[in-house]
Structure formats: structure tokens, C-alpha cells
Motif scaffolding. Structure first.
Motif, mmCIF file in Angstrom:
data_model
loop_
_atom_site.group_PDB
_atom_site.id
_atom_site.type_symbol
_atom_site.label_atom_id
_atom_site.label_comp_id
_atom_site.label_asym_id
_atom_site.label_seq_id
_atom_site.Cartn_x
_atom_site.Cartn_y
_atom_site.Cartn_z
ATOM 1 N N ALA A 278 68.711 -32.857 50.891
ATOM 2 C CA ALA A 278 69.911 -32.058 50.649
ATOM 3 C C ALA A 278 69.584 -30.799 49.861
ATOM 4 O O ALA A 278 70.071 -29.700 50.180
ATOM 5 N N ALA A 279 68.752 -30.928 48.842
ATOM 6 C CA ALA A 279 68.416 -29.782 47.995
ATOM 7 C C ALA A 279 67.644 -28.720 48.779
ATOM 8 O O ALA A 279 67.946 -27.520 48.680
ATOM 9 N N GLU A 280 66.653 -29.144 49.563
ATOM 10 C CA GLU A 280 65.876 -28.190 50.351
ATOM 11 C C GLU A 280 66.775 -27.448 51.343
ATOM 12 O O GLU A 280 66.636 -26.234 51.546
ATOM 13 N N THR A 281 67.709 -28.166 51.940
ATOM 14 C CA THR A 281 68.642 -27.557 52.887
ATOM 15 C C THR A 281 69.532 -26.535 52.193
ATOM 16 O O THR A 281 69.660 -25.387 52.643
ATOM 17 N N ALA A 282 70.142 -26.940 51.086
ATOM 18 C CA ALA A 282 71.082 -26.062 50.388
ATOM 19 C C ALA A 282 70.400 -24.796 49.883
ATOM 20 O O ALA A 282 70.952 -23.690 49.998
ATOM 21 N N ILE A 283 69.200 -24.935 49.353
ATOM 22 C CA ILE A 283 68.489 -23.769 48.814
ATOM 23 C C ILE A 283 68.090 -22.817 49.937
ATOM 24 O O ILE A 283 68.248 -21.600 49.822
ATOM 25 N N LEU A 284 67.573 -23.363 51.041
ATOM 26 C CA LEU A 284 67.173 -22.502 52.154
ATOM 27 C C LEU A 284 68.367 -21.753 52.726
ATOM 28 O O LEU A 284 68.236 -20.630 53.212
ATOM 29 N N LEU A 285 69.551 -22.358 52.641
ATOM 30 C CA LEU A 285 70.767 -21.710 53.147
ATOM 31 C C LEU A 285 71.371 -20.740 52.133
ATOM 32 O O LEU A 285 72.450 -20.191 52.353
ATOM 33 N N GLY A 286 70.686 -20.549 51.001
ATOM 34 C CA GLY A 286 71.090 -19.503 50.075
ATOM 35 C C GLY A 286 71.969 -19.930 48.923
ATOM 36 O O GLY A 286 72.711 -19.110 48.380
ATOM 37 N N ASN A 287 71.885 -21.203 48.519
ATOM 38 C CA ASN A 287 72.726 -21.718 47.448
ATOM 39 C C ASN A 287 71.909 -22.063 46.202
ATOM 40 O O ASN A 287 70.790 -22.551 46.300
ATOM 41 N N ARG A 288 72.510 -21.838 45.042
ATOM 42 C CA ARG A 288 71.953 -22.405 43.816
ATOM 43 C C ARG A 288 72.277 -23.894 43.796
ATOM 44 O O ARG A 288 73.347 -24.318 44.237
ATOM 45 N N VAL A 289 71.356 -24.678 43.268
ATOM 46 C CA VAL A 289 71.507 -26.134 43.253
ATOM 47 C C VAL A 289 71.203 -26.676 41.867
ATOM 48 O O VAL A 289 70.248 -26.244 41.216
ATOM 49 N N GLU A 290 72.019 -27.630 41.428
ATOM 50 C CA GLU A 290 71.750 -28.390 40.209
ATOM 51 C C GLU A 290 71.637 -29.862 40.601
ATOM 52 O O GLU A 290 72.561 -30.425 41.187
ATOM 53 N N LYS A 291 70.483 -30.466 40.303
ATOM 54 C CA LYS A 291 70.274 -31.883 40.619
ATOM 55 C C LYS A 291 70.481 -32.730 39.362
ATOM 56 O O LYS A 291 69.894 -32.444 38.314
ATOM 57 N N ILE A 292 71.295 -33.761 39.482
ATOM 58 C CA ILE A 292 71.532 -34.705 38.387
ATOM 59 C C ILE A 292 71.119 -36.078 38.898
ATOM 60 O O ILE A 292 71.733 -36.627 39.822
ATOM 61 N N MET A 293 70.066 -36.631 38.310
ATOM 62 C CA MET A 293 69.446 -37.837 38.849
ATOM 63 C C MET A 293 69.760 -39.079 38.014
ATOM 64 O O MET A 293 69.932 -39.003 36.798
ATOM 65 N N ASP A 294 69.836 -40.215 38.692
ATOM 66 C CA ASP A 294 69.863 -41.540 38.066
ATOM 67 C C ASP A 294 71.027 -41.702 37.091
ATOM 68 O O ASP A 294 70.842 -42.049 35.924
ATOM 69 N N VAL A 295 72.238 -41.478 37.593
ATOM 70 C CA VAL A 295 73.444 -41.612 36.754
ATOM 71 C C VAL A 295 74.445 -42.571 37.391
ATOM 72 O O VAL A 295 75.655 -42.377 37.317
ATOM 73 N N GLY A 296 73.929 -43.631 38.022
ATOM 74 C CA GLY A 296 74.788 -44.580 38.725
ATOM 75 C C GLY A 296 75.640 -45.438 37.813
ATOM 76 O O GLY A 296 75.505 -45.431 36.582
ATOM 77 N N VAL A 297 76.517 -46.225 38.424
ATOM 78 C CA VAL A 297 77.537 -46.967 37.669
ATOM 79 C C VAL A 297 76.959 -48.119 36.846
ATOM 80 O O VAL A 297 77.636 -48.628 35.951
ATOM 81 N N ALA A 298 75.715 -48.525 37.107
ATOM 82 C CA ALA A 298 75.127 -49.596 36.301
ATOM 83 C C ALA A 298 74.900 -49.147 34.856
ATOM 84 O O ALA A 298 74.763 -49.983 33.951
ATOM 85 N N GLY A 299 74.883 -47.835 34.653
ATOM 86 C CA GLY A 299 74.781 -47.275 33.296
ATOM 87 C C GLY A 299 75.641 -46.024 33.257
ATOM 88 O O GLY A 299 75.132 -44.912 33.161
ATOM 89 N N ILE A 300 76.941 -46.213 33.326
ATOM 90 C CA ILE A 300 77.860 -45.099 33.540
ATOM 91 C C ILE A 300 77.814 -44.079 32.407
ATOM 92 O O ILE A 300 78.164 -42.909 32.598
ATOM 93 N N HIS A 301 77.367 -44.501 31.216
ATOM 94 C CA HIS A 301 77.278 -43.573 30.090
ATOM 95 C C HIS A 301 76.320 -42.410 30.378
ATOM 96 O O HIS A 301 76.450 -41.330 29.794
ATOM 97 N N ARG A 302 75.358 -42.640 31.264
ATOM 98 C CA ARG A 302 74.406 -41.585 31.611
ATOM 99 C C ARG A 302 75.090 -40.427 32.340
ATOM 100 O O ARG A 302 74.661 -39.278 32.251
#
Length: 248
Positions: A137-161
């Protein structure tokens, strides 16, 4: 060719900066080029704003190489998805500057540098195991001319993250949520933001996940409003739609 390219070509002919025959050569492959095993849609960027993207899975190494070799003659940015290392090695022979993302399985080459948008797309992943889809998704969005912010590993098993990153997520113009297992993260984020949410179910999970079907159904049945769902593991499709929204 896009609309700007066509307009410049016509103006160049009008102003005598290029001969009519030379201009004809530039457009002779419109609307498509038949390579025998594939018909390359050279008219696509003119119609929809983005050039054709190469889906590599199921194609041979030689087919991928030949398609990219021809597309390079059209001075378009190149994006190939679901590519493997052998395909990349073959492509490098005709395009040494091509880049490969082994996790996202994408081959990219920038013939034209895009001016990135001021607004950005947030790509939010439930777990590290979802990273291949995030990278596609990130490679696609950037090549199409978008700024991207990736936020990793914030699933519901540790929602505080998640909450420590909520301001970044809320600041995006559109949010892509990538999650496997039960796919609950899309509903959580959908209830916290006032932006479009594109949910991507992944095939991450044990047996009852059914290869992503459980996450897909959870996302389709979300009680949060404003959530659109794409196919399982379809990071490309999510980013393409997010790009259209981000540039409205």
C-alpha cells in the motif's frame, strides 16, 4: 500519456517545435500496444489519471520484463505488484534504476518525479505480520504522488498503543487500516476519526481466520460508519482508492 503530455505535444506541433510525423510517432501506440501476450493500455492515464499497473503474479519472468521494457518507452512511472526476486533481476537488465521492495513485493521506477501532496494518507497496521500488505500500500501511494504516514503494530490486543498515535491518524485525509485475525481495528478507528477509512483484511491468522475471510466479514459487518472494505491482502487497491480521495 496524460492530458498535460497531449496538450504539450499539440502546442509543440502548433508552434512548429516538432514535426507532425514525429508527433504521430509519439501517439501511434494509443490507445494500446499489443505485445501478443498482453495489450498495454497506453490510454489509461489519459482516461483515469494514473498509468497502468502491472500485476505480476501468474506472469512469467520474461513477460514482466517485456511489459516493463515497453512501458519505459512511454516515460511513465512504473509500478509492478506481486513481483518476485527473479522478476526484479530480469527487470534490472533493462532498467538498472528500478527498486524492489521484497516485503511488499513491488518493483518501482520513477521516470517522472511526482510532487507529493500536502495532505497525507495514514496506513495503520494491527500487527507486524501485516507489514507485507502495508508495504504494498505504501509503495503504491507514494508512487502515485501521496505523502504517507505508517503506524505499525497498534492492534486491539494492546489498544493503548493506538492512542499515542491518534493525532497522526486524525490528521490524515484518508486512513487505510490493515488487520488480520478478527479485523477489529477497522471498527475501532472508524469510531475515532472523521475521515474516510479503507479497511484491508489480511490473511494473517490461525485456521478459523480462513485465510482472511474472518477479518473480511468482520470489516464488512462493522458497526462504525464511513468504512469501505477492499479485498483480502489488497494493499494496492486500498492505496489506489486512497490516492483518489487524497487528491480530491
Amino acid at each position: 500519456m496524460n492530458k498535460a503530455d497531449i496538450k504539450k505535444l499539440l502546442l509543440d506541433v502548433k508552434n512548429g517545435e516538432i514535426e507532425v510525423e514525429a508527433a504521430l510517432e509519439k501517439i501511434e501506440d494509443l490507445p494500446y500496444k499489443d505485445l501478443g501476450f498482453a495489450k498495454i493500455d497506453n490510454h489509461r492515464e489519459l482516461r483515469v489519471g494514473y498509468p497502468e499497473v502491472i500485476y505480476c503474479e501468474g506472469k512469467t519472468v520474461e513477460q514482466v520484463k517485456n511489459i516493463i521494457e515497453f512501458m519505459l518507452t512511454k516515460e511513465n512511472n512504473i509500478l509492478a505488484t506481486r513481483a518476485n526476486e527473479k522478476m526484479y533481476e530480469a527487470v534490472k537488465a533493462v532498467c538498472p534504476e528500478a527498486k524492489y521492495n521484497p516485503l511488499g513485493r513491488t518493483i518501482t521506477f520513477r521516470m517522472r518525479e511526482e510532487v507529493l501532496t500536502d495532505s497525507y494518507i495514514a496506513i495503520v497496521a494491527a500487527g507486524t505480520s501485516d507489514m507485507p500488505v502495508v508495504e504494498e500500500a505504501a509503495e503504491t501511494a507514494i508512487l502515485l504522488g501521496n505523502r504517507v504516514e505508517k503506524i505499525m503494530d497498534v492492534g486491539v490486543a494492546g489498544i493503548h498503543r493506538l492512542f499515542s498515535k491518534i493525532d497522526i491518524i486524525r490528521g490524515a485525509k484518508v486512513v487505510i487500516v490493515v488487520a488480520g485475525m478478527e479485523g477489529a481495528l477497522a471498527s475501532v478507528i472508524g469510531g475515532l476519526v472523521d475521515k474516510p477509512v479503507i479497511a484491508v483484511p489480511t490473511s494473517v491468522g490461525y485456521g478459523a481466520n480462513f485465510g482472511g475471510l474472518a477479518a473480511l466479514l468482520s470489516m464488512l459487518n462493522s458497526c462504525a460508519s464511513g468504512i469501505t472494505v477492499v479485498n483480502i491482502d489488497n494493499g494496492f487497491g486500498a492505496a489506489y482508492s486512497a490516492s483518489i480521495i487524497n487528491k480530491l
